[in-house]
Motif scaffolding. Structure first.
Motif, short mmCIF file in Angstrom:
data_model
loop_
_atom_site.label_atom_id
_atom_site.label_comp_id
_atom_site.label_asym_id
_atom_site.label_seq_id
_atom_site.Cartn_x
_atom_site.Cartn_y
_atom_site.Cartn_z
N LEU A 1 -12.73 -3.52 -4.18
CA LEU A 1 -11.75 -2.17 -3.98
C LEU A 1 -10.89 -2.18 -2.68
CD1 LEU A 1 -14.56 0.58 -4.70
CD2 LEU A 1 -12.37 -0.02 -6.11
N SER A 2 -11.38 -3.10 -1.88
CA SER A 2 -10.83 -3.02 -0.41
C SER A 2 -11.02 -4.46 0.33
CB SER A 2 -11.13 -1.96 0.34
OG SER A 2 -10.59 -2.12 1.67
N ASP A 3 -10.23 -4.90 0.89
CA ASP A 3 -10.47 -6.02 1.81
C ASP A 3 -10.48 -5.76 3.42
OD1 ASP A 3 -8.19 -8.35 -0.33
OD2 ASP A 3 -10.35 -7.81 -0.42
N ARG A 4 -10.34 -4.52 3.64
CA ARG A 4 -10.50 -4.17 4.90
C ARG A 4 -11.80 -4.70 5.64
NH1 ARG A 4 -13.05 0.63 6.67
NH2 ARG A 4 -14.42 1.55 5.04
N MET A 5 -11.66 -5.22 6.80
CA MET A 5 -12.90 -5.46 7.60
C MET A 5 -13.00 -4.46 8.68
SD MET A 5 -15.31 -7.78 7.69
CE MET A 5 -14.88 -9.04 6.94
N LEU B 1 -1.51 3.53 -2.13
CA LEU B 1 -1.88 2.89 -3.06
C LEU B 1 -2.23 1.31 -2.74
CD1 LEU B 1 0.55 3.97 -6.11
CD2 LEU B 1 -1.80 4.39 -6.05
N SER B 2 -1.52 0.78 -1.92
CA SER B 2 -1.77 -0.66 -1.61
C SER B 2 -2.90 -0.77 -0.97
CB SER B 2 -0.63 -1.23 -1.11
OG SER B 2 -0.44 -0.77 0.41
N ALA B 3 -3.64 0.31 -0.27
CA ALA B 3 -4.76 0.16 0.52
C ALA B 3 -5.76 -0.33 -0.62
CB ALA B 3 -5.14 1.60 1.07
N TYR B 4 -5.86 -0.16 -1.89
CA TYR B 4 -6.83 -0.61 -2.78
C TYR B 4 -6.45 -2.08 -2.88
CZ TYR B 4 -8.44 4.01 -3.42
OH TYR B 4 -9.14 5.24 -3.28
N LEU C 1 -19.93 -1.49 -1.14
CA LEU C 1 -19.53 -1.27 -2.51
C LEU C 1 -17.87 -1.54 -2.63
CD1 LEU C 1 -21.23 2.16 -2.81
CD2 LEU C 1 -21.68 0.14 -3.81
N ASP C 2 -17.08 -1.50 -1.52
CA ASP C 2 -15.76 -1.74 -1.37
C ASP C 2 -15.57 -3.26 -2.00
OD1 ASP C 2 -14.29 0.28 1.23
OD2 ASP C 2 -14.48 0.68 -0.76
N ARG D 1 -11.86 9.74 -2.02
CA ARG D 1 -12.10 10.34 -0.53
C ARG D 1 -12.60 9.24 0.17
NH1 ARG D 1 -15.62 15.10 -1.22
NH2 ARG D 1 -14.86 15.39 1.11
N GLY D 2 -12.96 8.05 -0.13
CA GLY D 2 -13.72 7.15 0.91
C GLY D 2 -15.11 7.69 1.50
#
Lengths: 210, 153
Positions: free
Chosen positions: B114-118, B16-19, B108-109, B79-80
């Protein structure tokens, strides 16, 4: 009894579909000739336009507005003013596309795609598209106020962009009123021309490409 | 048994914390419109990007200023996965579409928070209201600038 008969007749007439007929033979040739002649005679034109894009997947529409300027034989300025600023200028073989950030100049002699786009734009807004029998299969439908000309592309490069184009000409003066562009993904774009003035003084500076 | 339950709850919490933001909390069924620019080494595309969130999927269309469609896509958030439903001919190559799918997901993230991932070889820049995502490996950039709302839309 008579009153009931008259009322019934009126109701039947009102429920009939609006008059519309596909032209063939001599009628087709005469109408195509009239439209071609009017387009060839038009020295210049200015108008406002409203462009409505119907997006099939999003079930949404996008409205843009702008101004158009044309001078025979090969000068066209198509300028969007809302909700974005974007200007397309065709001047002979040169095309300029510009927004707030960049300005690109393309020589259509070296760029087939832009050459096709420029040709389609010029021939649809002026009504000269009826002469493009090599590129389109053309049918004309007559309604009370308009001739609706349907252009179905024959060539692959235009087919990839549009499944058909419909031009609506006002019958009184053979003037293009509306352009409809149908795409393969189900999207449709309607461009309505308003406040049309022809002929109209058009400043050379409007078609200047630097 | 207890250890198993602890591991399971950690897994669920981690997932859940991936978002950064719960998709269920985002405005559903609202269409967002952006001035769009995609720049590549030898080509570019400008126009408008429209997106809508609907039941954990973002649908979107990118059109040029004349209204001609360049891309239609759907992003399944859970599903990403990004699916390209329609692609203009000059982008319709498998190797380009593969890059587009990955890059659109990053865009879109960020647009929806939706996400801070780089992801590797990507760069994100926020300049005022304009978001720019850059694919450094292929030298492609995507810019999104919110368009002024038109009450006649």
């Amino acid at each position: 009894m008579m009153k009931k008969l008259i009322l019934l007749t009126m109701l039947v007439l009102m429920s009939l579909p609006a008059f519309s007929a596909t032209l063939t033979g001599v009628r087709y040739k005469e109408t195509a000739a009239k439209i071609n002649a009017a387009a060839a005679r038009m020295p210049s034109m200015t108008c406002d336009f409203t462009q409505t894009k119907h997006l099939a997947m999003l079930r949404e529409k996008m409205v843009s507005k702008g101004k158009m300027y044309y001078r025979k034989p090969d000068k066209l300025r198509w300028e969007y003013v809302s909700p974005y600023k974007y200007t397309f200028i065709l001047n002979g073989a040169k095309v300029s596309v510009a927004n707030n950030k960049r300005n690109d100049v393309i020589d259509t002699r070296n760029n087939k795609l832009f050459k096709e786009i420029a040709r389609i734009m010029m021939s649809t807004v002026t009504g000269r598209a009826l002469s493009d029998t090599g590129d389109f299969t053309i049918t004309i439908n007559e309604t009370a106020p308009t001739w609706d000309v349907t252009l179905v592309p024959k060539r692959k490069n235009i087919k990839q962009m549009f499944s058909k184009i419909i031009l609506k000409f006002r019958r009184t003066d053979c003037q293009v009123q509306q352009i409809e562009l149908y795409e393969k993904n189900g999207d449709r774009t309607e461009i309505k021309l308003q406040n049309i003035k022809t002929p109209s003084p058009v400043n050379d500076a409007l078609f200047s490409i630097s | 048994m207890t250890r198993f339950l602890v591991y399971l709850s950690l897994l669920l919490t981690g997932g859940l914390s991936a978002y950064s933001q719960n998709p269920d909390a985002l405005p559903q069924d609202t269409v967002f419109r952006y001035g769009f620019e995609m720049s590549m080494q030898k080509a570019g595309l400008t126009g408008v990007a429209l997106t809508r969130l609907d039941n954990n999927a973002i649908s979107g269309s990118i059109i040029n200023e004349f209204g001609v469609s360049a891309l239609d896509f759907t992003y399944d958030i859970r599903r990403g996965k990004v699916k390209l439903n329609h692609v203009v001919s000059f982008l319709d190559k498998w190797y380009i579409k593969r890059v587009l799918r990955a890059d659109l997901r990053v865009c879109l993230d960020r647009l929806y928070g939706l996400s801070d991932r780089m992801p590797k070889k990507h760069d994100v820049l926020q300049n005022g209201s304009t978001l720019t995502v850059r694919n450094l490996a292929h030298d492609i950039s995507y810019s999104f600038t919110p368009l002024a709302h038109d009450s006649q839309q």
